[in-house]
Design a protein around this motif. Structure first.
Motif, short mmCIF file in Angstrom:
data_model
loop_
_atom_site.label_atom_id
_atom_site.label_comp_id
_atom_site.label_asym_id
_atom_site.label_seq_id
_atom_site.Cartn_x
_atom_site.Cartn_y
_atom_site.Cartn_z
N LEU A 27 -6.38 8.13 -17.40
CA LEU A 27 -6.04 7.17 -18.71
C LEU A 27 -7.09 6.00 -18.49
CD1 LEU A 27 -2.32 7.83 -18.82
CD2 LEU A 27 -4.02 8.66 -20.47
N GLY A 28 -7.74 5.68 -17.68
CA GLY A 28 -8.55 4.67 -17.51
C GLY A 28 -7.86 3.29 -16.79
N VAL A 29 -6.57 3.51 -16.16
CA VAL A 29 -6.11 2.37 -15.66
C VAL A 29 -6.12 2.78 -13.90
CG1 VAL A 29 -3.60 1.38 -15.03
CG2 VAL A 29 -4.38 2.35 -17.49
N SER A 30 -6.67 1.44 -13.37
CA SER A 30 -6.70 1.49 -11.86
C SER A 30 -5.35 0.83 -11.40
CB SER A 30 -7.75 0.78 -11.29
OG SER A 30 -8.96 1.43 -11.74
N PRO A 31 -4.39 1.58 -10.63
CA PRO A 31 -3.35 1.08 -10.15
C PRO A 31 -3.42 0.09 -9.18
CG PRO A 31 -3.66 3.27 -9.00
CD PRO A 31 -4.83 3.05 -10.02
N VAL A 32 -2.66 -1.02 -9.18
CA VAL A 32 -2.58 -1.95 -8.21
C VAL A 32 -2.29 -1.70 -6.76
CG1 VAL A 32 -2.42 -3.84 -9.76
CG2 VAL A 32 -0.35 -2.88 -9.10
N GLY A 33 -1.47 -0.70 -6.80
CA GLY A 33 -1.19 -0.17 -5.59
C GLY A 33 -0.50 1.22 -5.65
N ALA A 34 -0.89 2.26 -4.70
CA ALA A 34 -0.38 3.63 -4.64
C ALA A 34 0.17 4.04 -3.50
CB ALA A 34 -1.57 4.39 -5.04
N SER A 35 1.13 4.83 -3.17
CA SER A 35 1.59 5.69 -1.98
C SER A 35 0.92 7.17 -2.52
CB SER A 35 3.24 5.78 -2.35
OG SER A 35 3.75 4.58 -2.38
N THR A 36 0.78 7.69 -1.20
CA THR A 36 0.32 9.02 -0.97
C THR A 36 1.16 9.95 -0.10
OG1 THR A 36 -1.80 10.20 -0.93
CG2 THR A 36 -1.39 8.30 0.53
N PHE A 37 0.30 10.90 0.42
CA PHE A 37 1.10 11.74 1.43
C PHE A 37 -0.23 12.18 2.34
CE2 PHE A 37 -0.40 14.54 -2.03
CZ PHE A 37 -0.99 15.72 -1.04
N GLY A 38 0.16 12.68 3.56
CA GLY A 38 -0.84 12.94 4.63
C GLY A 38 -1.47 11.92 5.38
N GLY A 56 1.68 3.38 1.37
CA GLY A 56 2.09 3.99 2.44
C GLY A 56 2.49 5.55 1.92
N GLN A 57 3.29 6.19 2.69
CA GLN A 57 3.66 7.36 2.29
C GLN A 57 4.69 7.24 0.96
OE1 GLN A 57 2.83 10.55 3.92
NE2 GLN A 57 1.39 9.02 4.48
N ARG A 58 4.80 8.38 0.22
CA ARG A 58 5.29 8.49 -1.21
C ARG A 58 6.64 8.39 -0.76
NH1 ARG A 58 3.64 14.78 -2.44
NH2 ARG A 58 4.55 15.75 -0.70
N ALA A 59 7.19 8.81 0.23
CA ALA A 59 8.76 9.12 0.63
C ALA A 59 9.30 7.72 1.17
CB ALA A 59 9.23 10.13 1.39
N SER A 60 8.24 6.78 1.61
CA SER A 60 8.77 5.79 2.19
C SER A 60 7.76 4.50 1.84
CB SER A 60 8.81 5.81 3.76
OG SER A 60 7.48 6.23 4.25
N THR A 61 7.77 4.29 0.64
CA THR A 61 6.98 3.31 0.04
C THR A 61 7.19 1.84 0.64
OG1 THR A 61 6.56 4.38 -2.06
CG2 THR A 61 6.10 2.24 -2.14
N GLY A 109 6.29 7.03 -10.71
CA GLY A 109 6.77 7.88 -9.34
C GLY A 109 6.98 9.13 -9.43
N ILE A 110 7.32 9.82 -8.40
CA ILE A 110 8.06 11.12 -8.31
C ILE A 110 9.36 11.07 -8.21
CG2 ILE A 110 7.90 13.30 -6.91
CD1 ILE A 110 5.21 13.42 -6.97
N HIS A 111 10.34 11.73 -8.92
CA HIS A 111 11.45 11.67 -9.04
C HIS A 111 12.42 11.54 -7.51
CE1 HIS A 111 15.81 12.79 -11.03
NE2 HIS A 111 15.82 11.57 -10.42
N ARG A 112 12.02 12.79 -7.05
CA ARG A 112 12.80 13.21 -5.72
C ARG A 112 12.42 12.25 -4.54
NH1 ARG A 112 8.88 16.96 -6.92
NH2 ARG A 112 7.43 17.50 -5.21
#
Length: 301
Positions: free
Chosen positions: A46-57, A76-81, A96-99
């Motif tokens: 959508l043309g927006v660069s996030p200021v911060g991002a969680s990921t996995f792996g 950091g990790q999506r489950a422990s941001t 974010g992802i709900h779960r």
């Protein structure tokens, strides 16, 4: 072909809610944080660069998104941001992802307006992309992204077919196989391929989206193609005496795919997955897509 998972035209005046039931209100947010690869992907699309991002792996940030993340901080990790760093970044909106975010949803809401989506199926992906776009005041752009993807799916409806495949994750003695409703597995159907793992026994529920499969059961299904999700560990199941007897192994049609296949609900990832999957299923009929070497699939041996 059943097109029920494709995006449906939406009433622009229809109020949307995230998967927590929170009404989505459009805002002008320049500083947006993404708790998940999916959210970062959608923002970039959508043309927006996030200021911060969680990921996995193992990746601090999803490399397939490239230059738009050059100034993005890893949370950091999506489950422990890292909530402390997230606070310091002063986002105006958090996606974010709900779960993965439910345990600390109130903390996130104290930082900035927060929307969460559970993105497992293709329908989930369509809904979430529209929802995020709406929150950014870009609903039309989000719906256009969904429509463009559906148009690409429609072009591939006449894929040759006659091939079966399975998507496997994990590195233990028994891998994890994905049901039909998991997004990457759903794309097999749209490519006229059969997902050997089959449908969920509880179709009314999104989770679980797969099951642990023994090598004996895998041999009984004997798919033509196996897609292995990336892992940082040696796959114990590939050392099982049954493994060499699988048709996909004997024919050299086992492929290790990039990490974006595991969380492929964003507009960029789902298109990359679709094009690469089509080529691997039908290499004589579909052109090889251009992908960065870091995320391109490769034969597994």
């Amino acid at each position: 072909m059943d097109h029920s998972a494709l995006a449906q035209p939406a009433n622009a005046d229809e109020p949307l809610r995230d998967d927590r039931g929170t009404p989505i209100e459009a805002m002008q947010a320049e500083r947006v944080a993404a708790i998940s690869t999916f959210a970062a992907d959608t923002l970039v699309a959508l043309g927006v660069s996030p200021v911060g991002a969680s990921t996995f792996g193992s990746e601090p940030l999803p490399s397939y998104l490239g230059a738009p993340l050059s100034h993005t901080r890893s949370l950091g990790q999506r489950a422990s941001t890292n909530l402390e760093l997230l606070t310091e970044l002063k986002p105006e909106l958090i996606i974010g992802i709900h779960r993965y975010t439910e345990p600390h949803a109130r903390q996130l809401e104290a930082i900035a307006p927060f929307y969460a989506f559970d993105v497992v199926s293709l329908a989930d992906s369509h809904r979430a992309v529209t929802g995020i776009a709406t929150a950014l005041g870009k609903r039309a752009e989000g719906e256009a992204l969904n429509q463009a993807f559906d148009a690409r799916l429609a072009k591939l409806d006449e894929a040759p077919g006659g091939v079966s495949a399975i998507l496997l994750a994990g590195a233990g003695e028994a891998p994890f196989a994905y049901h039909d409703h998991f997004l990457s597995a759903t794309l097999l159907e749209h490519l006229n391929a059969t997902n050997a793992a089959g449908p969920s026994p509880t179709p009314e529920q999104t989770i679980p989206f797969g099951y642990t499969i023994s090598l004996e059961r895998l041999l009984a299904l004997n798919p033509d193609v196996i897609f292995l999700f990336a892992t940082g560990s040696e796959r114990a199941f590939a050392n099982n005496p049954v493994w060499p007897y699988l048709e996909a192994v004997k024919n050299g049609r086992v492929y290790e795919v990039g990490p974006h296949w595991k969380e492929g609900g964003g507009p960029i990832a789902r298109r990359l997955i679709l094009d690469e999957m089509a080529w691997r299923l039908y290499p004589e009929d579909v052109a090889r897509p251009e992908l960065p070497p870091s995320i391109a699939s490769h034969p597994y041996s």
